[in-house]
Design a protein around this motif. Structure first.
Motif, PDB file in Angstrom:
ATOM      1  N   LEU A   1       0.825  -1.207   0.000  1.00  0.00           N
ATOM      2  CA  LEU A   1       0.000   0.000   0.000  1.00  0.00           C
ATOM      3  C   LEU A   1       0.859   1.257   0.000  1.00  0.00           C
ATOM      4  CD1 LEU A   1      -2.912  -0.875   2.468  1.00  0.00           C
ATOM      5  CD2 LEU A   1      -2.987  -0.773  -0.021  1.00  0.00           C
ATOM      6  N   ALA A   2       1.979   1.200   0.682  1.00  0.00           N
ATOM      7  CA  ALA A   2       2.885   2.354   0.729  1.00  0.00           C
ATOM      8  C   ALA A   2       3.643   2.536  -0.580  1.00  0.00           C
ATOM      9  CB  ALA A   2       3.871   2.196   1.883  1.00  0.00           C
ATOM     10  N   VAL A   3       3.931   1.458  -1.273  1.00  0.00           N
ATOM     11  CA  VAL A   3       4.724   1.509  -2.505  1.00  0.00           C
ATOM     12  C   VAL A   3       3.872   1.864  -3.722  1.00  0.00           C
ATOM     13  CG1 VAL A   3       6.100   0.090  -4.091  1.00  0.00           C
ATOM     14  CG2 VAL A   3       6.484  -0.057  -1.632  1.00  0.00           C
ATOM     15  N   ILE A   4       2.605   1.500  -3.700  1.00  0.00           N
ATOM     16  CA  ILE A   4       1.749   1.635  -4.892  1.00  0.00           C
ATOM     17  C   ILE A   4       1.734   3.039  -5.506  1.00  0.00           C
ATOM     18  CG2 ILE A   4      -0.486   2.028  -3.755  1.00  0.00           C
ATOM     19  CD1 ILE A   4      -0.122  -0.396  -6.583  1.00  0.00           C
ATOM     20  N   PRO A   5       1.754   4.128  -4.724  1.00  0.00           N
ATOM     21  CA  PRO A   5       1.749   5.445  -5.375  1.00  0.00           C
ATOM     22  C   PRO A   5       3.011   5.725  -6.198  1.00  0.00           C
ATOM     23  CG  PRO A   5       1.125   5.659  -3.074  1.00  0.00           C
ATOM     24  CD  PRO A   5       1.618   4.260  -3.279  1.00  0.00           C
ATOM     25  N   PHE A   6       4.072   4.985  -5.926  1.00  0.00           N
ATOM     26  CA  PHE A   6       5.348   5.193  -6.615  1.00  0.00           C
ATOM     27  C   PHE A   6       5.593   4.159  -7.713  1.00  0.00           C
ATOM     28  CE2 PHE A   6       5.592   6.579  -2.213  1.00  0.00           C
ATOM     29  CZ  PHE A   6       5.821   7.921  -2.400  1.00  0.00           C
ATOM     30  N   ALA A   7       4.647   3.264  -7.920  1.00  0.00           N
ATOM     31  CA  ALA A   7       4.821   2.181  -8.889  1.00  0.00           C
ATOM     32  C   ALA A   7       4.416   2.573 -10.299  1.00  0.00           C
ATOM     33  CB  ALA A   7       4.034   0.948  -8.446  1.00  0.00           C
ATOM     34  N   GLY A   8       3.951   3.787 -10.479  1.00  0.00           N
ATOM     35  CA  GLY A   8       3.486   4.203 -11.811  1.00  0.00           C
ATOM     36  C   GLY A   8       2.121   3.615 -12.095  1.00  0.00           C
ATOM     37  N   THR A   9       1.436   4.208 -13.048  1.00  0.00           N
ATOM     38  CA  THR A   9       0.096   3.719 -13.360  1.00  0.00           C
ATOM     39  C   THR A   9       0.037   2.967 -14.684  1.00  0.00           C
ATOM     40  OG1 THR A   9      -0.441   5.852 -14.351  1.00  0.00           O
ATOM     41  CG2 THR A   9      -1.061   5.528 -12.051  1.00  0.00           C
ATOM     42  N   HIS A  10       1.090   3.044 -15.440  1.00  0.00           N
ATOM     43  CA  HIS A  10       1.142   2.325 -16.712  1.00  0.00           C
ATOM     44  C   HIS A  10       2.210   1.240 -16.611  1.00  0.00           C
ATOM     45  CE1 HIS A  10      -1.467   5.334 -18.369  1.00  0.00           C
ATOM     46  NE2 HIS A  10      -0.641   6.287 -17.978  1.00  0.00           N
ATOM     47  N   GLY A  11       1.937   0.129 -17.201  1.00  0.00           N
ATOM     48  CA  GLY A  11       2.887  -0.976 -17.140  1.00  0.00           C
ATOM     49  C   GLY A  11       2.444  -2.027 -16.144  1.00  0.00           C
ATOM     50  N   ARG A  12       3.347  -2.937 -15.864  1.00  0.00           N
ATOM     51  CA  ARG A  12       3.017  -4.104 -15.032  1.00  0.00           C
ATOM     52  C   ARG A  12       3.268  -3.897 -13.553  1.00  0.00           C
ATOM     53  NH1 ARG A  12       5.627  -8.667 -18.965  1.00  0.00           N
ATOM     54  NH2 ARG A  12       4.229  -8.256 -20.709  1.00  0.00           N
ATOM     55  N   ARG A  13       4.076  -2.907 -13.201  1.00  0.00           N
ATOM     56  CA  ARG A  13       4.429  -2.721 -11.793  1.00  0.00           C
ATOM     57  C   ARG A  13       3.224  -2.407 -10.916  1.00  0.00           C
ATOM     58  NH1 ARG A  13       8.935   1.531 -11.321  1.00  0.00           N
ATOM     59  NH2 ARG A  13       8.114   1.991 -13.366  1.00  0.00           N
ATOM     60  N   HIS A  14       2.383  -1.492 -11.343  1.00  0.00           N
ATOM     61  CA  HIS A  14       1.249  -1.055 -10.525  1.00  0.00           C
ATOM     62  C   HIS A  14       0.341  -2.225 -10.141  1.00  0.00           C
ATOM     63  CE1 HIS A  14      -1.486   2.103  -9.046  1.00  0.00           C
ATOM     64  NE2 HIS A  14      -2.444   1.297  -9.456  1.00  0.00           N
ATOM     65  N   PRO A  15      -0.151  -3.000 -11.102  1.00  0.00           N
ATOM     66  CA  PRO A  15      -1.004  -4.131 -10.702  1.00  0.00           C
ATOM     67  C   PRO A  15      -0.255  -5.192  -9.900  1.00  0.00           C
ATOM     68  CG  PRO A  15      -0.901  -3.954 -13.115  1.00  0.00           C
ATOM     69  CD  PRO A  15      -0.112  -2.832 -12.543  1.00  0.00           C
ATOM     70  N   ALA A  16       1.016  -5.403 -10.208  1.00  0.00           N
ATOM     71  CA  ALA A  16       1.790  -6.416  -9.467  1.00  0.00           C
ATOM     72  C   ALA A  16       1.952  -6.012  -8.003  1.00  0.00           C
ATOM     73  CB  ALA A  16       3.149  -6.624 -10.118  1.00  0.00           C
ATOM     74  N   VAL A  17       2.284  -4.763  -7.775  1.00  0.00           N
ATOM     75  CA  VAL A  17       2.440  -4.281  -6.400  1.00  0.00           C
ATOM     76  C   VAL A  17       1.090  -4.322  -5.682  1.00  0.00           C
ATOM     77  CG1 VAL A  17       2.999  -2.260  -4.980  1.00  0.00           C
ATOM     78  CG2 VAL A  17       4.467  -2.874  -6.904  1.00  0.00           C
ATOM     79  N   ALA A  18       0.033  -3.892  -6.365  1.00  0.00           N
ATOM     80  CA  ALA A  18      -1.293  -3.892  -5.747  1.00  0.00           C
ATOM     81  C   ALA A  18      -1.731  -5.303  -5.360  1.00  0.00           C
ATOM     82  CB  ALA A  18      -2.307  -3.261  -6.688  1.00  0.00           C
ATOM     83  N   LEU A  19      -1.496  -6.246  -6.245  1.00  0.00           N
ATOM     84  CA  LEU A  19      -1.900  -7.634  -5.954  1.00  0.00           C
ATOM     85  C   LEU A  19      -1.042  -8.296  -4.882  1.00  0.00           C
ATOM     86  CD1 LEU A  19      -2.852  -8.943  -9.498  1.00  0.00           C
ATOM     87  CD2 LEU A  19      -4.371  -8.468  -7.563  1.00  0.00           C
ATOM     88  N   ALA A  20       0.121  -7.740  -4.610  1.00  0.00           N
ATOM     89  CA  ALA A  20       0.987  -8.303  -3.569  1.00  0.00           C
ATOM     90  C   ALA A  20       0.335  -8.231  -2.190  1.00  0.00           C
ATOM     91  CB  ALA A  20       2.328  -7.575  -3.560  1.00  0.00           C
ATOM     92  N   ALA A  21      -0.618  -7.346  -2.020  1.00  0.00           N
ATOM     93  CA  ALA A  21      -1.297  -7.219  -0.728  1.00  0.00           C
ATOM     94  C   ALA A  21      -2.401  -8.257  -0.528  1.00  0.00           C
ATOM     95  CB  ALA A  21      -1.889  -5.820  -0.585  1.00  0.00           C
ATOM     96  N   ALA A  22      -2.881  -8.846  -1.592  1.00  0.00           N
ATOM     97  CA  ALA A  22      -4.034  -9.757  -1.518  1.00  0.00           C
ATOM     98  C   ALA A  22      -3.869 -10.906  -0.520  1.00  0.00           C
ATOM     99  CB  ALA A  22      -4.367 -10.294  -2.913  1.00  0.00           C
ATOM    100  N   PRO A  23      -2.736 -11.605  -0.508  1.00  0.00           N
ATOM    101  CA  PRO A  23      -2.629 -12.724   0.443  1.00  0.00           C
ATOM    102  C   PRO A  23      -2.742 -12.299   1.907  1.00  0.00           C
ATOM    103  CG  PRO A  23      -0.819 -12.764  -1.140  1.00  0.00           C
ATOM    104  CD  PRO A  23      -1.574 -11.495  -1.361  1.00  0.00           C
ATOM    105  N   PHE A  24      -2.324 -11.075   2.195  1.00  0.00           N
ATOM    106  CA  PHE A  24      -2.360 -10.608   3.581  1.00  0.00           C
ATOM    107  C   PHE A  24      -3.779 -10.248   4.013  1.00  0.00           C
ATOM    108  CE2 PHE A  24       1.816  -9.512   1.754  1.00  0.00           C
ATOM    109  CZ  PHE A  24       2.535 -10.501   2.405  1.00  0.00           C
ATOM    110  N   TYR A  25      -4.558  -9.721   3.092  1.00  0.00           N
ATOM    111  CA  TYR A  25      -5.977  -9.484   3.401  1.00  0.00           C
ATOM    112  C   TYR A  25      -6.701 -10.816   3.589  1.00  0.00           C
ATOM    113  CZ  TYR A  25      -5.565  -4.508   2.517  1.00  0.00           C
ATOM    114  OH  TYR A  25      -5.215  -3.187   2.601  1.00  0.00           O
ATOM    115  N   ALA A  26      -6.399 -11.776   2.742  1.00  0.00           N
ATOM    116  CA  ALA A  26      -7.026 -13.099   2.867  1.00  0.00           C
ATOM    117  C   ALA A  26      -6.651 -13.758   4.188  1.00  0.00           C
ATOM    118  CB  ALA A  26      -6.622 -13.982   1.688  1.00  0.00           C
TER     119      ALA A  26
END
Length: 112
Positions: free
Chosen positions: A79-104
């Protein structure tokens, strides 16, 4: 048994994260165009951050919720890294999805 406040707070955080991820995925796949209302995704991100913090505080204050708090805590990093991951490309969704297992994991712990 964990307090209902912990259940509700963790559920709200997970639901906010899921809604934001669903919107982001829909935009990525071209199913939704948010070019004129991009603020909605940003608002959901802010709500996700706030509800996650509230869930961690609720779980930490609950004598039986410490493991739930520990399960959710690593979600703070993506969540802290996502604003710096850019909005275009693969980094943004990859970083965002990295949080999913912890919510689960936090949901599983909260509702045990």
């Amino acid at each position: 048994m964990q307090r209902p406040a912990t259940h509700g707070a963790v559920s709200a955080a997970a639901a906010s994260y899921a809604a934001n991820a669903a919107l982001g995925t829909a935009v990525l796949l071209g199913l939704v165009d948010t070019s004129r209302v991009g603020w909605v995704h940003h608002l959901l991100y802010g709500v996700t951050c706030l509800t996650t913090a509230a869930a961690m505080l609720a779980a930490a204050a609950d004598p039986h919720g410490r493991r739930t708090c520990a399960a959710l805590a690593p979600a703070v990093l993506p969540l802290a890294v996502i604003p710096f991951a850019g909005t275009h490309g693969r980094r943004h969704p990859a970083v965002a999805l990295a949080a999913a297992p912890f919510y689960a994991a936090a949901l599983l712990r909260a509702w045990r």
